[in-house]
Design a protein around this motif. Structure first.
Motif, mmCIF file in Angstrom:
data_model
loop_
_atom_site.group_PDB
_atom_site.id
_atom_site.type_symbol
_atom_site.label_atom_id
_atom_site.label_comp_id
_atom_site.label_asym_id
_atom_site.label_seq_id
_atom_site.Cartn_x
_atom_site.Cartn_y
_atom_site.Cartn_z
ATOM 1 N N MET B 58 -11.868 4.137 9.581
ATOM 2 C CA MET B 58 -10.797 3.262 10.040
ATOM 3 C C MET B 58 -10.524 2.343 8.869
ATOM 4 O O MET B 58 -11.382 1.603 8.426
ATOM 5 N N SER B 59 -9.323 2.473 8.345
ATOM 6 C CA SER B 59 -8.998 1.732 7.138
ATOM 7 C C SER B 59 -7.522 1.401 7.168
ATOM 8 O O SER B 59 -6.885 1.537 8.222
ATOM 9 N N GLY B 60 -6.932 0.993 6.031
ATOM 10 C CA GLY B 60 -5.508 0.644 5.992
ATOM 11 C C GLY B 60 -4.590 1.839 6.157
ATOM 12 O O GLY B 60 -4.069 2.048 7.229
ATOM 13 N N GLY B 189 -21.758 2.099 4.834
ATOM 14 C CA GLY B 189 -20.565 1.304 5.107
ATOM 15 C C GLY B 189 -20.862 -0.158 5.342
ATOM 16 O O GLY B 189 -21.988 -0.641 5.170
ATOM 17 N N VAL B 190 -19.824 -0.855 5.748
ATOM 18 C CA VAL B 190 -19.942 -2.292 5.924
ATOM 19 C C VAL B 190 -21.063 -2.611 6.927
ATOM 20 O O VAL B 190 -21.167 -1.972 7.966
ATOM 21 N N ARG B 191 -21.912 -3.551 6.557
ATOM 22 C CA ARG B 191 -23.025 -3.961 7.406
ATOM 23 C C ARG B 191 -23.807 -2.750 7.927
ATOM 24 O O ARG B 191 -24.147 -2.662 9.102
ATOM 25 N N VAL B 251 1.677 -3.576 7.167
ATOM 26 C CA VAL B 251 2.461 -2.519 7.802
ATOM 27 C C VAL B 251 2.646 -1.448 6.739
ATOM 28 O O VAL B 251 3.159 -1.744 5.654
ATOM 29 N N TYR B 252 2.176 -0.236 7.019
ATOM 30 C CA TYR B 252 2.319 0.860 6.073
ATOM 31 C C TYR B 252 3.104 1.977 6.769
ATOM 32 O O TYR B 252 2.694 2.453 7.829
ATOM 33 N N ALA B 253 4.208 2.392 6.159
ATOM 34 C CA ALA B 253 5.067 3.375 6.822
ATOM 35 C C ALA B 253 4.872 4.771 6.237
ATOM 36 O O ALA B 253 4.881 4.945 5.019
ATOM 37 N N LYS B 304 -12.617 -2.491 12.536
ATOM 38 C CA LYS B 304 -13.775 -2.348 11.672
ATOM 39 C C LYS B 304 -13.888 -3.581 10.795
ATOM 40 O O LYS B 304 -12.885 -4.165 10.402
ATOM 41 N N ALA B 305 -15.119 -3.946 10.518
ATOM 42 C CA ALA B 305 -15.329 -5.080 9.624
ATOM 43 C C ALA B 305 -15.174 -4.617 8.179
ATOM 44 O O ALA B 305 -15.235 -3.424 7.892
ATOM 45 N N LEU B 306 -14.952 -5.567 7.292
ATOM 46 C CA LEU B 306 -14.952 -5.236 5.876
ATOM 47 C C LEU B 306 -15.615 -6.357 5.105
ATOM 48 O O LEU B 306 -15.528 -7.521 5.496
ATOM 49 N N VAL B 325 -24.318 2.113 -2.162
ATOM 50 C CA VAL B 325 -22.962 2.329 -2.675
ATOM 51 C C VAL B 325 -21.908 1.875 -1.667
ATOM 52 O O VAL B 325 -22.194 1.710 -0.483
ATOM 53 N N GLY B 326 -20.703 1.712 -2.165
ATOM 54 C CA GLY B 326 -19.547 1.465 -1.307
ATOM 55 C C GLY B 326 -19.596 0.139 -0.570
ATOM 56 O O GLY B 326 -20.179 -0.838 -1.039
ATOM 57 N N ASP B 327 -18.997 0.126 0.587
ATOM 58 C CA ASP B 327 -18.947 -1.087 1.402
ATOM 59 C C ASP B 327 -20.336 -1.612 1.750
ATOM 60 O O ASP B 327 -20.511 -2.804 1.986
ATOM 61 N N LEU B 337 -7.087 -5.809 -0.712
ATOM 62 C CA LEU B 337 -7.456 -5.078 0.488
ATOM 63 C C LEU B 337 -7.689 -3.602 0.132
ATOM 64 O O LEU B 337 -7.149 -2.683 0.730
ATOM 65 N N LYS B 338 -8.507 -3.399 -0.860
ATOM 66 C CA LYS B 338 -8.779 -2.026 -1.273
ATOM 67 C C LYS B 338 -10.252 -1.848 -1.589
ATOM 68 O O LYS B 338 -10.823 -2.591 -2.384
ATOM 69 N N GLY B 339 -10.827 -0.832 -0.993
ATOM 70 C CA GLY B 339 -12.221 -0.552 -1.258
ATOM 71 C C GLY B 339 -12.509 0.925 -1.434
ATOM 72 O O GLY B 339 -13.582 1.309 -1.890
HETATM 73 C C1 LIG Z 1 -8.576 -2.738 8.323
HETATM 74 C C2 LIG Z 1 -8.988 -2.229 6.981
HETATM 75 C C3 LIG Z 1 -8.025 -1.927 6.046
HETATM 76 C C4 LIG Z 1 -8.390 -1.444 4.796
HETATM 77 N N1 LIG Z 1 -7.413 -1.104 3.923
HETATM 78 C C5 LIG Z 1 -7.739 -0.510 2.766
HETATM 79 C C6 LIG Z 1 -6.740 -0.033 1.906
HETATM 80 O O1 LIG Z 1 -5.537 -0.134 2.197
HETATM 81 N N2 LIG Z 1 -7.104 0.547 0.762
HETATM 82 C C7 LIG Z 1 -8.420 0.679 0.420
HETATM 83 O O2 LIG Z 1 -8.708 1.233 -0.646
HETATM 84 N N3 LIG Z 1 -9.405 0.238 1.223
HETATM 85 C C8 LIG Z 1 -9.092 -0.353 2.394
HETATM 86 N N4 LIG Z 1 -10.084 -0.791 3.220
HETATM 87 C C9 LIG Z 1 -11.482 -0.692 2.800
HETATM 88 C C10 LIG Z 1 -12.025 0.706 2.843
HETATM 89 O O3 LIG Z 1 -11.747 1.287 4.084
HETATM 90 C C11 LIG Z 1 -13.515 0.696 2.628
HETATM 91 O O4 LIG Z 1 -13.804 -0.022 1.478
HETATM 92 C C12 LIG Z 1 -14.099 2.090 2.491
HETATM 93 O O5 LIG Z 1 -13.886 2.818 3.654
HETATM 94 C C13 LIG Z 1 -15.569 2.027 2.188
HETATM 95 O O6 LIG Z 1 -16.112 3.303 2.120
HETATM 96 P P1 LIG Z 1 -17.654 3.578 2.380
HETATM 97 O O7 LIG Z 1 -17.842 5.020 2.224
HETATM 98 O O8 LIG Z 1 -18.446 2.658 1.574
HETATM 99 O O9 LIG Z 1 -17.904 3.123 3.860
HETATM 100 P P2 LIG Z 1 -17.274 3.680 5.215
HETATM 101 O O10 LIG Z 1 -15.916 4.159 4.979
HETATM 102 O O11 LIG Z 1 -17.490 2.634 6.206
HETATM 103 O O12 LIG Z 1 -18.185 4.924 5.556
HETATM 104 C C14 LIG Z 1 -19.504 4.777 6.003
HETATM 105 C C15 LIG Z 1 -19.867 5.984 6.811
HETATM 106 O O13 LIG Z 1 -21.246 5.933 7.099
HETATM 107 C C16 LIG Z 1 -21.465 6.244 8.452
HETATM 108 N N5 LIG Z 1 -22.692 5.586 8.852
HETATM 109 C C17 LIG Z 1 -22.914 4.276 8.993
HETATM 110 N N6 LIG Z 1 -24.172 4.043 9.384
HETATM 111 C C18 LIG Z 1 -24.749 5.243 9.492
HETATM 112 C C19 LIG Z 1 -26.056 5.647 9.849
HETATM 113 N N7 LIG Z 1 -27.004 4.772 10.159
HETATM 114 N N8 LIG Z 1 -26.332 6.970 9.879
HETATM 115 C C20 LIG Z 1 -25.361 7.875 9.564
HETATM 116 N N9 LIG Z 1 -24.133 7.532 9.211
HETATM 117 C C21 LIG Z 1 -23.828 6.225 9.161
HETATM 118 C C22 LIG Z 1 -20.250 5.740 9.135
HETATM 119 O O14 LIG Z 1 -20.033 6.397 10.373
HETATM 120 C C23 LIG Z 1 -19.171 6.054 8.129
HETATM 121 O O15 LIG Z 1 -18.647 7.344 8.328
HETATM 122 C C24 LIG Z 1 -9.763 -1.284 4.469
HETATM 123 C C25 LIG Z 1 -10.729 -1.582 5.421
HETATM 124 C C26 LIG Z 1 -10.361 -2.020 6.668
HETATM 125 C C27 LIG Z 1 -11.418 -2.294 7.685
#
Ligand SMILES: Cc1cc2nc3c(=O)[nH]c(=O)nc-3n(C[C@H](O)[C@H](O)[C@H](O)COP(=O)(O)OP(=O)(O)OC[C@H]3O[C@@H](n4cnc5c(N)ncnc54)[C@H](O)[C@@H]3O)c2cc1C
Ligand SMILES: Cc1cc2nc3c(=O)[nH]c(=O)nc-3n(C[C@H](O)[C@H](O)[C@H](O)COP(=O)(O)OP(=O)(O)OC[C@H]3O[C@@H](n4cnc5c(N)ncnc54)[C@H](O)[C@@H]3O)c2cc1C
Ligand code: SF4
Lengths: 321, 556, 253
Positions: B58-60, B189-191, B251-253, B304-306, B325-327, B337-339
């Motif tokens: 769940m992202s932008g 991912g986040v938290r 808003v993204y179209a 989703k939190a970020l 890594v990542g969030d 707003l990019k990750g």
């Molecule tokens: C509302 C919103 C808008 C955003 N807009 C943008 C944007 O426009 N452009 C942009 O670049 N970024 C955007 N971001 C940020 C971007 O979505 C994140 O930075 C990115 O998704 C991070 O990737 P990740 O792989 O680190 O984590 P995530 O995408 O969160 O992936 C983590 C994965 O790990 C899984 N997981 C978690 N815990 C466990 C566990 N214990 N066991 C197994 N699996 C687990 C989760 O289910 C998930 O699939 C936005 C974020 C939000 C919330």
């Protein structure tokens, strides 16, 4: 000609047959309607059916047709339908219908549209409405290929009392059939009722469901009395089952049962979408809720905006009259 | 019970926990490195808690393709699902009934060459690229706890499955599996629940600023034709937030009249009666947004939190046997707003470090520190370092923050260097402090709550329905809450803020004869992690429910 | 015992339907998919029978390329191999076409027992198992809640309406349609998922020239269109009026 295949067991007519006859009469538009009744000894049931305003009631009798088996029915009915050459063959969508009609239609190589709720003319032919994707969509379906087309109708698609009765009983005839016992591969045993079985709310005719408006477990007694007065099964929204006040199998909604009874009475249920998806197909919905704005009223046929603790006792009294 | 059961074990070279952009990029990069150097193929496993990869995405999202270009140079030929190239870029400052357009789009906000994507679709595609390399992606398996040998991370145990709500095994009980790995990459991912465990145990945040977070709530809409040109990107500031709150809308179209509408609220608000879901509803009611979506249909919802703290809050991302890594590590540019691209790139760099460590037969922290070195030399630092204080600046008020965002770009960010943040959630004030003592009226429900019209605005429960969330209901509650704190302290002081910050109505206060009781509707949970972050007494711990449960974010 | 289990890939229950431009089918590409629920129970029953009596479980699906997902899932749960009648159109086909395609692929395998779900969560025909039996020349029984097998014969418990059941005996080979809830589903294991990669999915084309026996003219969302009658008055008055209307208008009592 439209042929309705009625259903009976040991001489007792399945009431759903009346609904299908009513639909056949509405569909007929001048064509004759005939009713066939297969079984071991169907004389009295055929007489009962003859009350309907139909061209003929056809007895399809053979000792090998009682008890019911799909092989026996397919053999007997494919012969009779071939002979009568109807345009449509209509049946109620019962468990028995589901068990043999696909085989019968496949044997005859003819179209079968199941679980329909309505029909309507569509460019010279008829289109049938049927739910798809678990009721999320309704499809208009046209059968294709040569007649007859088999169509089964959901229970409740029409009202049994909508059948037009004749001035005099319809003619009852018998079509002789031969069914070789040896050709029947299923050996059914006698039906039985399970001693202690899980409630099957999907089969209930009436349901009284309670929600958090009931406030406490002790008050469930009141809901039970309402259910008893309606002759209904008791069910609930999720919070009630979550709290353990009622078992989970009585939960209605997206994570519980999906039901479509004749009557659904919601007592103190707000009508969250997850609850609605489990019951909005009910034929008649009554909502009693003290919040006149509660979403449950949007799907209700009858609503009372008021305190259930006042209305429920009055209802019990009224139903007892 | 869990100690006596016999567990399956699995040994791999590299285990990746989390199949998001970060984890999958790490997996793909590893197999590329392997191919380049030849030799014995590495065994790589990816764990993902969603029923299928992408389902919890769940992202932008506007995607900066810089990392993708390096990872999959022929991404266009391989038909990466990029919904639309960005054609128009607007930033507005919203007032209750109107809007002011920023005459120029500041450089960091410019989206030329970027793409609007559904991260759900994109990640599904990315996982196909990974599986095509023969890598095992185990979806429907959640990492439940980290396995250690002393202080060295040696793998992860997946959650038990088939336990009923009273904690008893059912007939189909299937104990969790111990997956042992030479290097474990945490991409949760986040938290992330596992990263959180590591951070606590090893004090990975020592010497860094505490992380701060935001919550993003989004809907996917199908709008009447002609409302907005595909490829249009709109960001907003201002209304419905006041100057003490951080956040903004987007808003993204996309083609086919599909539009993402979302709102991000900083989880560092001070008003205890604030509700991010309400802010989102009010955003949709603003003429700018309403004019686009009204008469259309909402078809998906998610939250989703970020991480928003930026560079100064990134914990030490390496330890004995593990990388983050990542969030999970906080690689997110909150100003843009990019990750996604940062998540991908950090995954790729971690793959590099892990690959080297596995080949050297040494996965010590000393060796894996190379990951940090790689990051410091990478575009990640180049992007995040200059804006390292932006969020903290917003913490000092909206105007300061926005001024800062501009200045930071010019001055490389030295200006506010000593401006320290505090964990955002600490800023929430008690009812007494925010309302009573200032003579303010405590609102009956959430601040400025709107009555849902079920056309443009919705209640949380209806929204959750559109998130496709499903859990097996017969399982233990996966939100571990010290409920005694709720009734005795948090309720009276903050008026149960969990009711408001949870975007899925998981927390409900039920008034009973004996008093208030916290009812936890765990199966509503959309895995946003907000409660784990935001509750004032830190008494809520989010642990993964049975694998496969959670939202189904099709097209989000 | 050589057991075939027919499984179908259907949109998930949480999916919100979207229609194609002509409103004759859904927008397939927007949906997410899973194994049809009763089919999952059929698979579990097949696996249990195999564990008891030995033999082999072969999963069969007629569907587009994406249906391989549910076949792989079935292999991960323990099925031995799979047959995929691959055709991009067949996901929307009627039961006549689907059974013809399945029967063509299954006939030569000479299965002892064929299990299907009692109906699918998408089109909900409740026909596939029964027509398949006809096409394979096997006896069948539907809505089965228990299966006993011994000495080339079956004794199965069929659900009837209203809480009634019935045992039915027949000899193998046979086709059964399985009711959800007949057993408790197992989870896929990591080892199972890895092993599944090495198992065979045999792809076959659907026979040419199959002709459908029904056509969808149009798909719609069910109409709300209810008019709620609010009943006013004090409790006694409202109760009386409600009961009257339920009796006389709705005939629900
Ligand atoms: C509302 C919103 C808008 C955003 N807009 C943008 C944007 O426009 N452009 C942009 O670049 N970024 C955007 N971001 C940020 C971007 O979505 C994140 O930075 C990115 O998704 C991070 O990737 P990740 O792989 O680190 O984590 P995530 O995408 O969160 O992936 C983590 C994965 O790990 C899984 N997981 C978690 N815990 C466990 C566990 N214990 N066991 C197994 N699996 C687990 C989760 O289910 C998930 O699939 C936005 C974020 C939000 C919330
Ligand atoms: C993933 C998910 C799955 C779910 N699955 C289900 C499901 O399967 N089934 C289900 O039901 N819910 C389900 N829910 C929960 C659902 O969203 C609602 O929370 C639930 O249905 C509310 O139950 P309720 O109407 O009893 O309670 P409430 O919403 O609290 O409503 C109580 C109602 O009682 C009324 N009331 C109070 N006192 C009185 C009185 N004295 N007289 C008359 N009326 C009174 C109130 O006005 C109110 O409208 C699910 C939610 C999610 C997110
Ligand atoms: S319970 Fe927590 S993680 Fe789940 S939806 Fe609510 S705030 Fe988010």
């Amino acid at each position: 000609m439209i042929l309705v295949i009625a259903e009976q067991k040991n001489g007792t007519l399945n009431r759903a047959s009346w609904e299908t006859i009513a639909i056949a009469q509405q569909m007929a538009g001048g064509q004759p309607v005939k009713v066939a009744i297969p079984g071991g000894a169907v004389g009295p049931v055929a007489q009962e059916l003859a009350a309907a305003k139909v061209a003929e009631v056809v007895r399809i009798e053979h000792e090998a047709l009682e008890p019911y088996t799909p092989d026996g029915f397919t053999l007997a009915l494919s012969a009779v339908i071939g002979q009568l050459a109807p345009q449509y063959v209509l049946l109620p969508h019962t468990y028995q219908t589901r068990d043999f009609v696909p085989k019968l239609a496949a044997r005859m190589g003819r179209a079968l549209v199941t679980d329909c709720t309505a029909f309507r003319p569509e460019g010279g032919a008829l289109a049938f409405a049927r739910p798809m994707f678990q009721g999320k969509l309704v499809a208009q379906v046209v059968p294709e290929g040569d007649a007859p087309h088999f169509v089964t109708f959901q229970i409740g698609a029409a009202r049994a009392d909508a059948v037009v009765k004749g001035d005099a009983p319809a003619a009852v005839t018998t079509v002789p059939v031969t069914v070789a016992r040896a050709a029947i591969r299923q050996q059914p045993e006698a039906p039985f009722q399970e001693a202690k079985q899980a409630v099957d709310l999907s089969q209930a005719e009436r349901i009284v469901a309670v929600g958090r408006g009931i406030k406490s477990q002790e008050n469930l007694e009141l809901a039970r009395k309402v259910a008893a007065a309606f002759g209904a099964e008791l069910a609930a929204s999720r919070p009630i089952c979550d709290a353990g006040w009622l078992p989970m199998e009585r939960q209605i909604g997206s994570s519980g049962q999906t039901v479509a009874p004749k009557l659904y009475v919601a007592l103190g249920i707000s009508g969250a979408i997850q609850h609605l998806v489990g019951m909005k197909g009910s034929r008649t919905i009554v909502a009693i809720n003290k919040d006149a704005e509660a979403p449950i009223f949007e799907v209700a046929d009858y609503g009372i905006a008021g305190d259930l603790f006042e209305i429920a006792p009055a209802l019990i009294a009224e139903l007892g009259k | 019970m869990t100690s006596t059961v016999e567990r399956e074990t699995l040994d791999v070279d590299v285990l990746i926990v989390g199949g998001g952009p970060a984890g999958l990029s790490a997996a793909l990069k590893l197999s590329q490195l392997q191919k380049r150097t030849g030799g014995e193929p590495l065994s790589i496993a990816v764990l993902e808690k969603a029923r299928e990869t992408g389902a919890h995405m769940m992202s932008g999202a506007v995607l900066d393709v810089s990392a993708l270009k390096e990872l999959v140079p022929d991404f266009l030929d391989r038909q990466a699902p990029l919904a639309s190239e960005v054609h128009e870029d607007h930033i507005y400052f919203l007032t209750p009934g109107g809007k002011l357009r920023f005459p120029i789009t500041p450089a960091p906000f410019r989206n030329h060459g970027n793409y609007i994507i559904s991260l759900n679709r994109f990640v599904k595609w990315l996982s196909e690229q990974v599986e095509a390399e023969g890598i095992d992606i185990f979806s429907g398996f959640a990492g439940r706890e980290v396995l250690y040998d002393g202080d060295r991370v040696i793998g992860v145990r997946t959650g038990d499955r088939g336990i009923d709500k009273h904690g008893q095994p059912r007939d189909n009980f299937e104990p969790g599996v111990d997956i042992h790995a030479k290097v474990t990459i945490f991409a949760d991912g986040v938290r992330g629940n596992l990263t959180k465990e590591l951070q606590r145990r090893f004090q990975l945040g020592a010497g860094r600023e505490p992380q701060s977070f935001a919550i993003g709530i989004k809907e996917l809409w199908e709008v009447p034709a002609g409302r907005i040109r595909p490829g249009t990107v709109i960001h907003t500031m201002g209304y419905p937030l006041n100057t003490e709150e951080f956040g903004g809308g987007f808003v993204y179209a996309m083609p086919d009249n599909r539009v993402f509408v979302g709102f991000v609220s900083g989880l560092d608000y001070v008003d205890p009666m604030f509700d991010p879901h309400v802010a989102f509803q009010r955003f949709k009611l603003h003429p700018l947004v309403r004019g686009i979506i009204e008469g259309g249909q909402m078809i998906r919802y998610g939250a989703k939190a970020l991480p928003e703290g930026g560079w100064n809050t990134i914990p030490r991302p390496y330890l004995d046997g593990a990388l983050i890594v990542g969030d999970a590590a906080g690689f997110m540019n909150s100003m843009r707003l990019k990750g996604i691209h940062l998540a991908m790139r950090s995954g790729m760099l971690a793959a590099d470090a892990a690959f080297e460590a596995v080949n050297a037969g040494d996965a010590s922290a000393a060796r894996l520190k190379r990951y940090e070195t790689l990051i410091n030399a990478s575009p990640i630092r180049k992007e995040l370092y200059p804006v390292r204080n932006v969020h903290q600046a917003f913490g000092h008020g909206f105007v300061a923050g926005f001024l800062y965002a501009g200045i930071a770009m010019v001055t490389n960010g030295w200006w506010f260097d000593r401006m320290t943040g505090h964990a955002g959630q600490d800023r929430i004030q008690t009812i007494a402090r925010y309302y009573t003592r200032r003579g303010r009226q405590v609102p009956e429900g959430a601040t400025q709550a709107v009555k849902p019209d079920r056309q443009v605005t919705f209640d949380k429960l209806t929204n959750v329905h559109y998130s496709g969330t499903r859990h097996d209901e017969d399982q233990p509650v996966h939100l571990l809450v010290h409920t005694e704190v709720c009734e005795s302290i948090c309720g009276p002081e903050y008026n149960y803020p969990c009711q408001r910050f949870c975007p899925a109505n998981v927390y409900e206060i039920v008034t009973e004869a004996v008093g208030n009781r916290l009812q936890i509707n765990a199966s509503n949970c959309v895995h946003c992690k907000t409660c784990d972050i935001m509750d004032p007494y830190q008494v809520i711990t989010w642990v993964p429910p049975e694998g496969g449960g959670g939202p189904q974010y099709d097209g989000m | 015992m050589k057991i075939a289990v027919c499984i179908k890939q259907v949109p998930t229950r949480e999916w919100q339907p979207r229609l194609n431009d002509t409103k004759t089918w859904i927008r397939d590409q927007d949906a997410s998919y899973e194994m049809n629920e009763p089919d999952a129970y059929a698979l579990e029953e097949g696996l249990r029978l195999k564990e008891k009596h030995g033999g082999e479980v072969v999963v069969c699906s007629a569907g587009p390329a994406r249906a391989a997902q549910v076949l792989r899932e079935a292999l991960a749960r323990g099925a031995d191999r799979a047959i995929h009648v691959e055709d991009e159109q067949i996901g929307a086909a009627d039961a006549f076409v689907v059974t013809e395609a399945l029967a063509a692929a299954m006939r030569e395998e000479q299965f002892d027992l064929v299990l299907t779900g009692l109906q699918s969560d998408d089109q909900g025909f409740a026909q596939t198992g029964v027509i398949l039996a006809e096409r394979l020349g096997m006896p069948h029984a539907t809505i089965i809640m228990e299966v006993q097998a011994a000495d080339g014969r079956l004794r199965v418990k069929r659900e009837l309406e209203g809480g009634w059941f019935q045992w039915i005996a027949m000899s193998l080979p046979a086709v059964l349609t399985i009711q959800s809830g007949i057993n408790q589903l197992r989870y896929a294991t990591l080892k199972g998922i890895m092993a599944a990669k090495k198992k065979e999915i045999r792809k076959v084309a659907a026979p040419a020239g199959l002709s459908a026996r029904q056509r969808i003219l149009k798909l719609d969302f069910p109409e709300k269109g209810k008019k709620t009658q609010m009943i006013a008055g004090g409790p006694e008055e409202a109760a009386r009026e409600l009961v009257r209307r339920l009796r006389e208008e709705a005939r629900a009592l």
